[in-house]
Design a protein around this motif. Structure first.
Motif, PDB file in Angstrom:
ATOM      1  N   LEU A 102      16.866  20.834  32.518  1.00 28.88           N
ATOM      2  CA  LEU A 102      16.497  20.817  33.929  1.00 28.88           C
ATOM      3  C   LEU A 102      16.092  22.196  34.426  1.00 28.88           C
ATOM      4  O   LEU A 102      15.184  22.332  35.242  1.00 28.88           O
ATOM      5  N   ARG A 103      16.778  23.218  33.951  1.00 25.05           N
ATOM      6  CA  ARG A 103      16.386  24.575  34.338  1.00 25.05           C
ATOM      7  C   ARG A 103      14.966  24.885  33.870  1.00 25.05           C
ATOM      8  O   ARG A 103      14.175  25.496  34.586  1.00 25.05           O
ATOM      9  N   ALA A 104      14.616  24.449  32.639  1.00 25.31           N
ATOM     10  CA  ALA A 104      13.258  24.651  32.134  1.00 25.31           C
ATOM     11  C   ALA A 104      12.246  23.861  32.971  1.00 25.31           C
ATOM     12  O   ALA A 104      11.155  24.356  33.298  1.00 25.31           O
ATOM     13  N   ASP A 105      12.652  22.596  33.336  1.00 25.60           N
ATOM     14  CA  ASP A 105      11.745  21.798  34.163  1.00 25.60           C
ATOM     15  C   ASP A 105      11.547  22.422  35.539  1.00 25.60           C
ATOM     16  O   ASP A 105      10.440  22.403  36.097  1.00 25.60           O
ATOM     17  N   ARG A 106      12.608  22.966  36.086  1.00 27.95           N
ATOM     18  CA  ARG A 106      12.476  23.594  37.404  1.00 27.95           C
ATOM     19  C   ARG A 106      11.573  24.831  37.332  1.00 27.95           C
ATOM     20  O   ARG A 106      10.798  25.103  38.254  1.00 27.95           O
ATOM     21  N   ALA A 107      11.693  25.584  36.215  1.00 25.70           N
ATOM     22  CA  ALA A 107      10.819  26.748  36.046  1.00 25.70           C
ATOM     23  C   ALA A 107       9.360  26.308  35.948  1.00 25.70           C
ATOM     24  O   ALA A 107       8.455  26.921  36.543  1.00 25.70           O
ATOM     25  N   ALA A 108       9.119  25.210  35.207  1.00 25.48           N
ATOM     26  CA  ALA A 108       7.754  24.685  35.106  1.00 25.48           C
ATOM     27  C   ALA A 108       7.264  24.203  36.471  1.00 25.48           C
ATOM     28  O   ALA A 108       6.090  24.378  36.836  1.00 25.48           O
ATOM     29  N   LEU A 109       8.170  23.613  37.239  1.00 26.29           N
ATOM     30  CA  LEU A 109       7.808  23.145  38.567  1.00 26.29           C
ATOM     31  C   LEU A 109       7.404  24.311  39.478  1.00 26.29           C
ATOM     32  O   LEU A 109       6.447  24.215  40.248  1.00 26.29           O
ATOM     33  N   VAL A 110       8.137  25.395  39.344  1.00 28.48           N
ATOM     34  CA  VAL A 110       7.790  26.588  40.129  1.00 28.48           C
ATOM     35  C   VAL A 110       6.396  27.084  39.753  1.00 28.48           C
ATOM     36  O   VAL A 110       5.578  27.443  40.619  1.00 28.48           O
ATOM     37  N   ARG A 111       6.138  27.084  38.426  1.00 29.88           N
ATOM     38  CA  ARG A 111       4.808  27.531  37.995  1.00 29.88           C
ATOM     39  C   ARG A 111       3.704  26.590  38.514  1.00 29.88           C
ATOM     40  O   ARG A 111       2.633  27.028  38.929  1.00 29.88           O
ATOM     41  N   LEU A 112       3.970  25.282  38.468  1.00 26.25           N
ATOM     42  CA  LEU A 112       2.985  24.324  38.970  1.00 26.25           C
ATOM     43  C   LEU A 112       2.716  24.530  40.461  1.00 26.25           C
ATOM     44  O   LEU A 112       1.570  24.457  40.919  1.00 26.25           O
TER      45      LEU A 112
END
Length: 369
Positions: A102-112
């Motif tokens: 989830l932390r990785a997904d949240r980081a990707a979400l921030v980038r998106l």
């Protein structure tokens, strides 16, 4: 009417002499000659100590039964906890793994979201430029062109601007969909795993609470049992001191039997009272003295297995509360079985009860039965 002591005699004949000597506390000890008050006081204290001993043992047994009843349920709950714990640990490990994801997904979400913001800015700039630019006049473009190549270049630039605007528009829409999908997936994973972990933890906690409640209910019985065990140990230690003191008094009393004549002899002939027996009350000193004279005279080894007995002790060994022993009028004396009645009478003794089981029981001639 004669009173038979066959029940007590059968029990006593089952004893070995070694057991009788070892279990000195099983026979009621009597006060010494010359110190009846002191001896009686010690004997009473010892009897009360034995009664209290039995009460404490009964209490300990009851507390142990109560504690054992709780222990079975406690062990069952601990078994349930043992079975739940591995699953809970596994679920927590999975939760840790998912949280990393989830932390990785949240980081990707921030980038998106950052890319989306940049694309929105580009699209906005393009829209402003289109809005501010004058309408495209193809005839004017043709007139302004410096040759055919320049004309083609101008038309290609317009086409590329239009394609880039379309690409940016599509990409912004796709990024919005990706952001929405990622956010929804993260929410579903978090909710599902949080619910599973919470349910497992709740079950574990409920079992543990029940176990603690049972332990709390069991604890008073455990503490009560330990307290009784400590009191029993102290009681027996004090009684051992009393018995030791009374044994020393008894030894002096035995040496005083028969007007100072020693009991028994170094050659093994005579009368030998067993440890813990009493020959100090009622007719017992006379009986002991006559048995001593007869044993020495006839070269007999006579064992004083039972002289005076308290009513309680007499009942405990199979007699009754008012038999001749409780009045200090009898002696059970292995070694007399083959001595004829006439020989006993010569030394002032008699065998009042018939039968082989009563062959070692003697009393003074003329004593009541």
């Amino acid at each position: 009417m004669p009173v038979s002591r066959s029940t007590g005699s059968r029990l006593r004949r089952g004893w070995t002499l070694g057991a009788t000597l070892a279990v000195s506390g099983a026979v009621a000890l009597a006060p010494p000659v010359g110190a009846p008050a002191r001896g009686a006081g010690l004997d009473g204290r010892i009897q009360r100590s034995r009664s209290r001993d039995r009460q404490l043992q009964a209490g300990i047994a009851a507390d142990r039964r109560h504690a054992a009843a709780y222990q079975g349920r406690i062990d069952d709950l601990r078994g349930q906890l043992a079975r739940l714990s591995p699953g809970l640990r596994q679920e927590r490990a999975e939760l840790d793994r998912l949280q990393d994801e989830l932390r990785a997904d949240r980081a990707a979400l921030v980038r998106l979201r950052a890319q989306d913001a940049r694309d929105r800015e580009v699209l906005a700039d393009q829209l402003v430029a289109i809005y501010e630019a004058p309408p495209v006049d193809l005839v004017q473009i043709a007139l302004d062109s410096r040759g055919f190549a320049d004309l083609l270049s101008r038309f290609g630039q317009l086409r590329r601007i239009a394609e880039r605007n379309a690409t940016v528009t599509r990409r912004v829409a796709a990024e919005h969909r990706a952001v929405a999908a990622t956010t929804a997936r993260i929410g579903r994973v978090e909710a599902r795993h949080a619910a599973t972990t919470a349910a497992l933890q709740a079950r574990h906690d409920a079992v543990q609470r029940l176990e603690l409640e049972l332990v709390d209910e069991q604890l008073p019985y455990v503490r009560a049992r330990r307290g009784k065990e400590h009191r029993l140990t102290a009681l027996r230690r004090r009684r051992a001191g009393l018995v030791h003191e009374l044994e020393r008094i008894q030894a002096r009393q035995l040496r005083a039997i028969s007007g100072g004549t020693p009991v028994g002899g170094a050659d093994g002939y005579g009368f030998f009272p067993a440890a813990g027996t009493s020959y100090a009350q009622g007719d017992e000193p006379q009986i002991a003295a006559r048995l001593q004279r007869m044993g020495r005279a006839l070269h007999l080894h006579l064992i004083g297995l039972s002289g005076y007995r308290s009513p309680q002790h007499s009942v405990e060994v199979g007699g009754f509360a008012n038999d001749p022993h409780t009045r200090g009028e009898a002696s059970d004396t292995p070694g007399l079985e083959g001595v004829p009645e006439a020989t006993l009478n010569r030394f002032g003794l008699t065998r009042p009860f018939p039968g082989a089981r009563e062959a070692d029981h003697v009393q003074l001639v003329g004593s009541r039965r």
